[in-house]
Motif scaffolding. Structure first.
Motif, short mmCIF file in Angstrom:
data_model
loop_
_atom_site.label_atom_id
_atom_site.label_comp_id
_atom_site.label_asym_id
_atom_site.label_seq_id
_atom_site.Cartn_x
_atom_site.Cartn_y
_atom_site.Cartn_z
N VAL A 44 -49.67 31.77 -92.66
CA VAL A 44 -50.27 32.98 -92.09
C VAL A 44 -51.79 32.83 -91.98
CG1 VAL A 44 -50.68 35.43 -92.49
CG2 VAL A 44 -48.42 34.47 -92.87
N PRO A 55 -51.58 37.68 -99.61
CA PRO A 55 -50.30 37.99 -100.27
C PRO A 55 -49.22 36.95 -99.95
CG PRO A 55 -51.21 39.95 -99.23
CD PRO A 55 -52.09 38.82 -98.83
N GLN A 56 -49.21 36.46 -98.69
CA GLN A 56 -48.21 35.44 -98.33
C GLN A 56 -48.44 34.17 -99.13
OE1 GLN A 56 -48.75 32.44 -96.19
NE2 GLN A 56 -46.61 31.93 -96.60
N ARG A 59 -47.13 34.48 -102.61
CA ARG A 59 -45.66 34.31 -102.65
C ARG A 59 -45.30 32.82 -102.58
NH1 ARG A 59 -42.44 38.77 -101.04
NH2 ARG A 59 -43.45 40.64 -101.82
N PHE A 63 -43.34 30.60 -105.27
CA PHE A 63 -42.13 29.85 -104.88
C PHE A 63 -42.23 28.40 -105.38
CE2 PHE A 63 -40.02 27.29 -101.46
CZ PHE A 63 -38.72 27.72 -101.67
N ALA A 83 -38.10 23.82 -95.04
CA ALA A 83 -36.89 24.59 -94.69
C ALA A 83 -37.23 26.08 -94.54
CB ALA A 83 -35.84 24.41 -95.78
N GLU A 84 -38.22 26.55 -95.27
CA GLU A 84 -38.59 27.97 -95.21
C GLU A 84 -39.53 28.27 -94.04
OE1 GLU A 84 -37.59 30.57 -96.91
OE2 GLU A 84 -36.37 29.58 -98.41
N TYR A 85 -40.55 27.43 -93.90
CA TYR A 85 -41.63 27.76 -92.95
C TYR A 85 -41.71 26.82 -91.75
CZ TYR A 85 -43.56 30.61 -96.78
OH TYR A 85 -43.75 31.53 -97.77
N GLY A 86 -40.88 25.77 -91.71
CA GLY A 86 -41.00 24.79 -90.64
C GLY A 86 -42.02 23.72 -90.99
N ARG A 123 -66.97 -9.35 -70.15
CA ARG A 123 -67.24 -9.37 -68.70
C ARG A 123 -68.73 -9.11 -68.42
NH1 ARG A 123 -62.96 -6.24 -65.13
NH2 ARG A 123 -61.70 -7.82 -66.13
N TRP B 69 -44.06 40.41 -97.77
CA TRP B 69 -45.35 40.46 -98.46
C TRP B 69 -46.31 41.46 -97.80
CZ3 TRP B 69 -48.35 39.10 -94.44
CH2 TRP B 69 -47.83 38.18 -93.53
N ARG B 100 -42.45 34.40 -90.97
CA ARG B 100 -43.33 33.66 -91.90
C ARG B 100 -43.18 34.19 -93.33
NH1 ARG B 100 -47.32 34.17 -87.48
NH2 ARG B 100 -47.37 32.18 -86.40
N ASP B 101 -41.95 34.19 -93.77
CA ASP B 101 -41.62 34.78 -95.07
C ASP B 101 -40.61 33.87 -95.76
OD1 ASP B 101 -41.62 36.65 -97.07
OD2 ASP B 101 -40.47 38.16 -95.96
N LEU B 102 -40.52 33.97 -97.05
CA LEU B 102 -39.50 33.22 -97.78
C LEU B 102 -38.18 33.97 -97.61
CD1 LEU B 102 -41.63 32.49 -100.93
CD2 LEU B 102 -40.73 30.76 -99.36
N ASP B 105 -37.17 36.24 -100.50
CA ASP B 105 -37.99 37.47 -100.56
C ASP B 105 -37.56 38.45 -99.48
OD1 ASP B 105 -39.32 36.25 -102.60
OD2 ASP B 105 -41.18 35.88 -101.50
N ARG B 121 -34.18 35.75 -88.93
CA ARG B 121 -35.20 35.08 -89.73
C ARG B 121 -36.04 34.15 -88.84
NH1 ARG B 121 -37.46 33.03 -93.70
NH2 ARG B 121 -37.51 30.79 -93.95
N GLY B 123 -38.76 31.94 -89.82
CA GLY B 123 -39.55 31.30 -90.88
C GLY B 123 -40.84 30.66 -90.40
N ASP B 124 -40.78 29.94 -89.25
CA ASP B 124 -41.98 29.23 -88.79
C ASP B 124 -42.85 30.09 -87.87
OD1 ASP B 124 -40.55 29.31 -86.46
OD2 ASP B 124 -40.38 27.14 -86.21
#
Lengths: 157, 174
Positions: A44, A55-56, A59, A63, A83-86, A123, B69, B100-102, B105, B121, B123-124
């Motif tokens: 974010v 806050p993100q 978290r 995690f 896996a969660e956020y790419g 050259r 969040w 953009r969250d777990l 959560d 969802r 996520g990205d």
């Protein structure tokens, strides 16, 4: 002779086992939040997690700490974050698949640029040398040569 | 044009192309009223499988981007749930997009606020990018043909939903 070859064989086997065990021992090292924070992003905020306080980010840090407490390795934690956020959660691209191009392309581009620069310099130097030889090789001819000689003789040079 | 000149021109064009691509892919522009709403397939927050806005074609859909969040998301969640209870059905639904969250959560948030409407969802943040959101929460009302009819970059409350969204919806309860 046979005993000696057996000893050598045993040594080789031990060395190979040690070499194979080394990476897994390194991977089994306890992961640390401080280290992982430097390698992943706060998606974010768009900054390193280490620098983020949103806050993100809080978290995300919680995690990571939870996974550390579960005994996960650094690589496993980074995989879980992907896996969660790419993949954008990684501060550095992965060294496999298409992401590998992030490392390979700059090296290839650098090599191509270096070769192009070297060829250009070669050259340019060749052109410079031929330019320097030119006037010496092509002197005045015929009447011009005679007149030049006469002029030079007049000034007693 | 000589071969060398062609190579130089191609190299410059490739560089300019890369720069343009970088600028374009960096930030999406917000979808506007009247535009077709992006309908990217996303995993469901719970239960597995995928879903998308396209699955709700023929219904009015209030697409709500949120994250667990985000404090304003917590404030608007009860109002959205109440609105869903009043109007949700064959002609309208709220569609939550946890961005953009777990995932854990996000699921906890859904349980805590007793949200009954479908949740996807993101996520990205790809879908949020496609809609051009700049934060959470953001709300987009999409008509049965898939066009955006109203949007609010911020939280909604019951009064706002009654005054701004309800007039768009079919009169009889679906």
């Amino acid at each position: 002779m046979r005993a000696a070859s057996k000893v050598v064989g045993l040594c080789l086997l031990l060395a190979a086992t040690a070499a194979l065990a080394a990476p897994s021992a390194m991977g089994a090292e306890r992961a640390s939040l401080t280290e992982i924070e430097k390698q992943v992003m706060c998606p974010v905020c768009g900054t390193l997690l280490q620098l983020a306080e949103s806050p993100q980010a809080q978290r995300e840090k919680a995690f990571i700490q939870r996974l550390i407490a579960e005994g996960k390795t650094e690589a496993q934690i980074k995989d879980a974050l992907v896996a969660e956020y790419g993949e954008e959660v990684l501060a550095l691209p992965q060294d496999s698949g298409f992401s590998l191009s992030a490392y390979v392309v700059p090296i290839v581009a650098f090599l191509v640029a270096a070769v192009a620069l070297a060829l250009g310099v070669l050259r340019w130097r060749r052109a410079g040398n031929s330019g320097r030889d030119g006037p010496t090789a092509r002197g005045p001819k015929g009447d011009d040569a005679e007149r030049l000689d006469a002029d030079l003789a007049r000034y007693d040079l | 044009m000589s071969v060398r000149s062609s190579i130089a021109v191609l190299a410059v064009l490739a560089l300019v192309g890369l720069l343009v691509f970088g600028l374009v892919s960096k930030g999406g522009s917000r979808v506007t009223v009247g535009e077709q709403a992006p309908s990217t397939a996303l995993p469901r927050l719970e239960g597995g499988g995928e879903g998308s806005l396209a699955a709700y074609k023929g219904r009015w859909v209030l697409v709500n981007f949120w994250a667990s969040w985000c404090e304003p998301c917590k404030q608007e969640a009860p109002a959205l749930e109440e609105f869903q209870r009043q109007h949700g059905g064959g002609k309208f639904t709220v569609l939550g997009v946890d961005t953009r969250d777990l995932s854990g959560d996000g699921r906890e948030f859904v349980r805590e606020y007793g949200l009954s409407y479908p949740q996807l969802r993101d996520g990205d943040g790809g879908a949020a990018h496609d809609y051009g959101t700049t934060g959470v929460p953001e709300n987009f009302l999409v008509d049965p043909t898939g066009k955006v009819r109203w949007l609010l970059p911020g939280p909604v409350d019951e009064q706002y939903l009654t005054e701004q969204v309800e007039p768009f919806l079919p009169k009889e309860k679906s």
